[in-house]
Write an enzyme that holds these catalytic residues in place. Structure first.
Site, PDB file in Angstrom:
ATOM      1  N   HIS A  93       0.792  -1.226   0.000  1.00 29.16           N
ATOM      2  CA  HIS A  93       0.000   0.000   0.000  1.00 29.16           C
ATOM      3  C   HIS A  93       0.825   1.277   0.000  1.00 29.16           C
ATOM      4  O   HIS A  93       0.393   2.289  -0.528  1.00 29.16           O
ATOM      5  CB  HIS A  93      -1.053  -0.052   1.103  1.00 29.16           C
ATOM      6  N   GLU A 127     -12.306 -11.349  -4.925  1.00 29.87           N
ATOM      7  CA  GLU A 127     -10.867 -11.346  -4.596  1.00 29.87           C
ATOM      8  C   GLU A 127     -10.374 -12.688  -4.064  1.00 29.87           C
ATOM      9  O   GLU A 127      -9.194 -12.835  -3.757  1.00 29.87           O
ATOM     10  CB  GLU A 127     -10.580 -10.279  -3.531  1.00 29.87           C
ATOM     11  N   ASN A 160      -5.392  -8.285  -7.783  1.00 24.43           N
ATOM     12  CA  ASN A 160      -4.206  -8.293  -6.901  1.00 24.43           C
ATOM     13  C   ASN A 160      -4.372  -9.360  -5.819  1.00 24.43           C
ATOM     14  O   ASN A 160      -3.466 -10.146  -5.549  1.00 24.43           O
ATOM     15  CB  ASN A 160      -4.013  -6.934  -6.227  1.00 24.43           C
ATOM     16  N   ASP A 161      -5.542  -9.349  -5.200  1.00 25.34           N
ATOM     17  CA  ASP A 161      -5.782 -10.352  -4.162  1.00 25.34           C
ATOM     18  C   ASP A 161      -6.192 -11.705  -4.743  1.00 25.34           C
ATOM     19  O   ASP A 161      -5.817 -12.746  -4.209  1.00 25.34           O
ATOM     20  CB  ASP A 161      -6.858  -9.854  -3.183  1.00 25.34           C
ATOM     21  N   CYS A 187     -10.558  -4.138 -11.282  1.00 25.88           N
ATOM     22  CA  CYS A 187      -9.856  -2.970 -10.744  1.00 25.88           C
ATOM     23  C   CYS A 187      -8.484  -3.329 -10.171  1.00 25.88           C
ATOM     24  O   CYS A 187      -7.860  -2.525  -9.512  1.00 25.88           O
ATOM     25  CB  CYS A 187     -10.708  -2.268  -9.689  1.00 25.88           C
TER      26      CYS A 187
HETATM   27  C1  PEP Z   1      -7.157  -5.991  -5.579  1.00 26.18           C
HETATM   28  O1  PEP Z   1      -6.997  -6.779  -4.646  1.00 26.18           O
HETATM   29  O2  PEP Z   1      -7.010  -6.311  -6.780  1.00 26.18           O
HETATM   30  C2  PEP Z   1      -7.515  -4.595  -5.324  1.00 26.18           C
HETATM   31  C3  PEP Z   1      -7.780  -3.774  -6.319  1.00 26.18           C
HETATM   32  O3  PEP Z   1      -7.544  -4.159  -4.033  1.00 26.18           O
HETATM   33  P1  PEP Z   1      -6.228  -3.762  -3.159  1.00 26.18           P
HETATM   34  O4  PEP Z   1      -5.069  -3.699  -4.118  1.00 26.18           O
HETATM   35  O5  PEP Z   1      -6.536  -2.472  -2.511  1.00 26.18           O
HETATM   36  O6  PEP Z   1      -6.157  -4.922  -2.205  1.00 26.18           O
HETATM   37 MG    MG Z   2      -7.740  -6.291  -2.680  1.00 27.49          MG
END
Ligand code: PEP
Ligand code: MG
Length: 592
Positions: free
Chosen positions: A193, A435, A458-459, A506
């Protein structure tokens, strides 16, 4: 001698400057006793260090307020208060007067004592104070020992490249992009983050360099390239020329992308692709629009709470959500409820130390367990629906019961708003992020309870492959082109279509040209990404044919390995897209 270090690209841009070590830890304090006559001088030294720390924090608070707004600036309040806490001040002075300890040794002893005392309890407020305490201890001890304040970069005359083992989101907030030209860390990944925040602040960063803290000596000249993930120490004329011409190429390309941002987002064979932005801070909305976003596909709300010692009040949240909604009067704005846990800890919540934080008390789990925190956010979100097409999005949902529980809370809060005569859109939309494999496999059930899906790749990649997204050592295994990931995305897109709900993506995959090509081929035509990537992805969209993407995706779905998936995509995208423009820019590795 020139040394080239390769890591992972985390935030784009090229920086050249001198290495500066950001050592963020408690220093070693020598045991020193002073003569009787010296005692009052030590007392004075302690007070002077306290005053200095306070002035420094107030200054940081003010500059953060100017840069990022009043909400983020409050991060510094608890530490400012603690510097005057009687427990801290009187305890330290007692050690100086009674034990004739030097100011730094007395302060360290008192702080260790308080830390031990406070650690024995698990009261959330006390644990929050421990967090602040550590930050404050480090700052004051460095001052008393005559060291440079690790985060005080104001005195630096020229821009520097920060070198550190790793960073945190709240530490990131303290860095000034005017002084910090680049960041290089031993650990970390693109999806950490603080790296996301570095991108928002447009500070180039390279992470996962392994041993940059030992190899990059303070004061050395360095060039950092956040596009390809490289740091060059003591560059010679050849390296300087090569980075210079690379910078010029990028500048030319960036002139182009400004134009592209204004063009229509349609493939060569006429498919409209909706491009939205991911935002970490409300202030980014204008840049997102300038880069061509027609809406916000993900507004991460964690920065309203991370590093704070009190919960943000409803009004402050409402204002932040409303500001983003009003910045996109004709576009959808997806606001994600607090995704806390993992590497994002607010100080006011008792976040337990966990063996596996990524599998722990995270996201929707935290919100449902903390109804007071969650209800306030839901009320602020409901109120924001009166100002635009605001949609509420839940992170890390695993099953229908979680959505049901949120709906119950929303019904109750809506009812209260009606009674209070506060306006909101009664036809508000609630959706979930996909996710986890559980959510992907359960998509048909979830679709019956949701208005939309947004796939958080991402997750999803991390949980499908059991590869920690923050573990640098495993970065090569973190592969979004793994057939298991591709098939899940396909399944979610199909289910969403059948249920008549919107499916968007996303995660970072949408910002990767091959990733976006695959997603389009799977008929996901709504993509959301960090705003700097929007023009490039739009260029890619305009250069390809949706039919070619579909054909490549069909082949990719039948592929046995990630390598084969990538090969199908590379073949499908052909020469219509200049991948060299993107090459090496992404941490997502394309298997060779
Ligand atoms: C994801 O997990 O793809 C996402 C967009 O959320 P973050 O990166 O904030 O976990
Ligand atoms: Mg995420």
């Amino acid at each position: 001698m020139t040394i080239v270090l390769d890591g992972l690209p985390a935030s784009e841009g090229i920086a050249a400057g001198k290495i500066f070590h950001l050592r963020w830890g408690a220093p070693i304090v020598p045991h020193v006793t002073v003569a009787e006559a010296q005692i009052e001088a030590e007392v004075e030294r302690f007070h002077a260090a306290r005053s200095w720390a306070k002035a420094r924090l107030l200054e940081l608070k003010r500059s953060t307020e100017i840069r990022l707004g009043p909400v983020e600036a409050r991060i510094f309040e608890p530490q400012i208060l603690m510097l005057d806490d009687v427990e801290v001040v009187d305890g330290t002075l007692r050690y100086v007067r009674e034990n004739r300890l030097s100011a730094e040794r007395a302060f360290e002893w008192r702080m260790l004592e308080l830390q031990a005392l406070w650690s024995r309890t698990s009261h959330p407020m006390v644990l929050d104070r421990l967090n602040d305490l550590q930050d404050m201890v480090i700052r004051v001890l460095h001052r008393l020992l005559g060291h440079h304040d690790p985060t005080d970069l104001a005195t630096l005359e020229e821009g520097v490249i920060i070198v550190s083992r790793d960073l945190t989101p709240s530490l990131m907030m303290q860095l000034d992009p005017r002084t910090v030209l680049g960041i290089a860390t031993d650990h970390g990944t693109r999806t950490a983050h603080w790296a996301i925040l570095a991108r928002s602040l447009e500070i180039p960063a390279v992470v996962g360099l392994g041993d940059v803290t030992t190899r990059a000596k303070e004061g050395l000249d360095a060039i950092l390239d956040g596009r390809i993930g490289r740091v060059v120490l003591e560059p010679g004329p050849e390296e300087r020329d090569s980075f210079g011409s690379r910078q010029r190429r990028i500048d030319l390309w960036e002139d182009d992308v400004a134009e592209i941002a204004a063009l229509e987002s349609v493939t060569a064979d006429g498919q409209y692709v909706e491009l939205r932005a991911n935002l970490d801070l409300p202030e980014e909305a204008s840049q997102a629009r300038a880069h061509g976003a027609v809406g916000v596909g993900l507004f991460r709300t964690e920065f309203l709470v991370v590093g704070r010692n009190t919960m943000p009040v409803e009004e402050a949240q409402y204002e932040a959500y409303r500001a983003v909604a009003e910045a996109f009067p004709s576009g959808a704005v997806f606001i994600r409820t607090f995704d806390l846990g993992g590497d994002k800890f607010p100080m006011f919540l008792h976040m337990p130390r966990e063996e596996n934080p990524m599998l722990g008390w995270r996201a929707i789990r935290v919100c449902l367990d903390e109804p007071h925190l969650f209800r306030t956010q839901l009320r602020a979100l409901l109120r924001a629906t009166a100002h635009g097409d605001v949609r509420m999005m839940l992170p890390l949902v695993n099953d229908v019961d979680e959505v049901r529980a949120v709906r119950t809370l929303l019904d109750e809060e809506s009812e209260r708003l009606v009674q209070e005569g506060i306006p909101f859109n009664t036809g508000y939309k609630l959706g979930v992020m996909i996710e986890t494999p559980a959510a992907a496999l359960d998509a048909a059930e979830l679709a019956r309870h949701c208005d939309f899906f947004s796939i958080g790749t991402n997750d999803l990649v991390q949980y499908t492959l059991a590869v920690d997204r923050t573990n640098t050592r495993l970065a090569k295994l973190y592969n979004p082109f793994h057939p298991a990931v591709v098939r899940q995305i396909h399944q979610v897109a199909r289910v969403g279509r059948a249920a008549g709900i919107e499916v968007s993506v996303c995660g970072e995959m949408a910002a990767h040209p091959l990733g976006a090509f695959l997603l389009l081929g799977l008929d996901i035509t709504v993509l959301s990404m960090g705003w700097p990537s929007l023009p490039e992805i739009k260029k890619m969209v305009r250069d390809i044919r949706i039919e070619d993407a579909r054909r490549a995706a069909r082949k990719a779905l039948a592929a046995d390995t990630s390598r084969d998936v990538a090969a199908c995509l590379l073949e499908g995208i052909g020469t219509s897209v200049d991948l060299k423009v993107f090459s090496g820019r992404w941490s997502l590795s394309v298997p060779e």
